[in-house]
Design an enzyme around this catalytic site. Structure first.
Site, short mmCIF file in Angstrom:
data_model
loop_
_atom_site.label_atom_id
_atom_site.label_comp_id
_atom_site.label_asym_id
_atom_site.label_seq_id
_atom_site.Cartn_x
_atom_site.Cartn_y
_atom_site.Cartn_z
N GLY A 74 29.13 17.20 82.82
CA GLY A 74 27.80 17.56 82.33
C GLY A 74 27.29 18.83 82.98
N GLU A 75 26.30 19.39 82.32
CA GLU A 75 25.65 20.59 82.86
C GLU A 75 24.30 20.11 83.39
OE1 GLU A 75 28.72 23.08 81.77
OE2 GLU A 75 26.85 23.82 82.65
N GLY A 76 24.23 19.98 84.73
CA GLY A 76 22.92 19.61 85.28
C GLY A 76 22.07 20.87 85.32
N SER A 77 20.85 20.74 85.88
CA SER A 77 20.02 21.95 85.94
C SER A 77 20.60 22.85 87.02
CB SER A 77 18.59 21.57 86.31
OG SER A 77 18.62 20.70 87.39
N TYR A 78 20.75 24.10 86.76
CA TYR A 78 21.25 25.12 87.71
C TYR A 78 22.66 24.85 88.18
CZ TYR A 78 16.32 26.20 87.78
OH TYR A 78 15.04 26.50 87.40
N VAL B 232 28.27 19.57 86.66
CA VAL B 232 28.62 18.30 87.31
C VAL B 232 30.05 17.92 86.93
CG1 VAL B 232 27.96 15.88 87.66
CG2 VAL B 232 26.19 17.58 87.20
N LYS C 58 28.05 17.88 91.90
CA LYS C 58 27.30 18.96 91.27
C LYS C 58 27.55 20.23 92.06
CE LYS C 58 22.81 20.82 89.95
NZ LYS C 58 21.37 20.55 89.74
N ASP D 136 13.18 13.25 82.65
CA ASP D 136 14.23 13.40 81.63
C ASP D 136 14.98 12.10 81.41
OD1 ASP D 136 16.97 15.74 80.99
OD2 ASP D 136 15.48 14.83 79.67
#
Ligand SMILES: Oc1ccc(-c2ccc(-c3cc(Nc4ccc(CNC5CC5)cc4)n[nH]3)cc2)c(O)c1
Length: 307
Positions: A11-15, A18, A33, A127
């Site tokens: 996944g693309e976490g914030s900034y 992952v 991450k 979220d």
């Protein structure tokens, strides 16, 4: 990172990104991450990363994914978390008509306990959605991705980017005074989706999102209509109104009366009237036939076995 074998991106976490990784010496599977390298120079992102770590270190609860380790390597920052087998989204992809009410109740009970703990720590997740709810093979639920989490006190909460379908009306109209009730709203949307397999309000724009909500729950409270009218993002637009109604009990067609009532309590349009997590846990949906007490004991035994 030599300590870990990269098994792929999850996944693309914030900034950051992952990754699923395996620790070479113990074989333990973890989620790591990695903050994007070009962010290193950006002081603002370093500040965000430090805030995320401080927040994660205080959020220790059996229904929140656990931060195991933080390390820096070649000027990059890495956060090591526990890895849980599935997300609720995975479960819904396997069961496109939704899950049975008993399984739904067990998942929701743990989600609400996890969010209640965040709120007790004055943290808003912001979220809550199916892909951020992890479920182990043994049925233990853990909330993840606090990348958007924010302190519920003090901070200016205007920067909001979370997933539209789970966004509360106060967020959609642009009320900067939003708080913990936005997570309760998202729980209501999540509950419906787990039961039916379908997103409750799949809006394709912020105004369309408001239309979906109003068609089901009625017109917005005047205080939100006024904020909408003053919001420059909606300049020239009329406050969405709807005469045709699609009542909640029709949309949550699979739910029992108690389940629909619980969801209704999450989806009260006025954030100040919306149930708190504690009130949800005390709702008849969880108290009926002593479910809350019995399941809490079942969870305690499951956790003890995992130790
Ligand atoms: O600030 C942050 C940043 C990242 C996280 C985070 C921490 C842990 C995870 C995680 C994810 C996970 N397991 C998992 C992740 C993704 C899938 C998706 N299933 C694929 C599609 C078939 C299934 C399981 N275990 N742990 C994910 C995100 C976090 O919780 C906070």
């Amino acid at each position: 990172m030599e300590k870990y074998e990269n098994l792929g991106t999850i996944g693309e976490g914030s900034y950051g990104v992952v990754m699923k990784c395996r620790r070479r010496d113990t074989g333990e599977v973890v989620a790591i991450k990695k903050f994007l390298d070009n962010e290193e120079e950006d002081k603002a992102v370093k500040k965000i990363a430090m805030r995320e770590i401080r927040m994660l270190k205080k959020l220790k609860h059996e229904n929140l994914v656990n931060l195991l380790e933080v390390f820096r390597r070649k000027k990059r920052l890495y956060l090591v978390f526990e890895y849980i087998d599935f997300t609720v989204l995975d479960n819904l992809e396997r069961c496109p008509n939704g899950l049975d009410e008993k399984t739904t109740k067990k998942i929701l009970f743990q989600v609400i306990r996890g969010v209640e703990f965040c709120h007790k720590c004055n943290t808003i997740h912001r979220d809550i959605k199916p892909e951020n709810i992890l479920v182990s093979r043994g049925g233990i639920v853990k909330i993840c991705d606090f990348g958007f989490a924010r302190s519920a006190v003090g901070e200016n909460l205007t920067d909001y980017v979370a997933t539209r379908w789970y966004r509360a009306p106060e967020l959609l109209v642009g009320d900067p005074r939003y708080g913990k009730p936005v997570d309760v709203w998202a729980i209501g949307c999540l509950a419906s989706e787990i039961l039916t397999g379908e997103p409750l309000f799949p809006g394709d724009s912020d105004v369309d999102q408001l239309y979906h909500i109003i068609r089901c729950l009625g017109n917005l409270p005047s205080k939100y209509r006024e904020i909408f009218q003053r919001n420059p993002l909606f300049l020239g637009m009329r406050v969405p109104e709807s005469r045709s109604q699609e009542p909640l009990e029709k949309k949550v067609h699979k739910g029992s009366k108690m389940a629909v009532d619980l969801i209704q309590c999450c989806l009260l349009l006025d954030a100040e009237e919306r149930y708190t997590c504690r009130q949800l846990l005390e709702h008849e949906f969880f108290q009926h036939r002593n479910f809350s007490e019995k399941f809490t004991e079942e969870l305690r035994l499951k956790m003890r076995k995992m130790d």
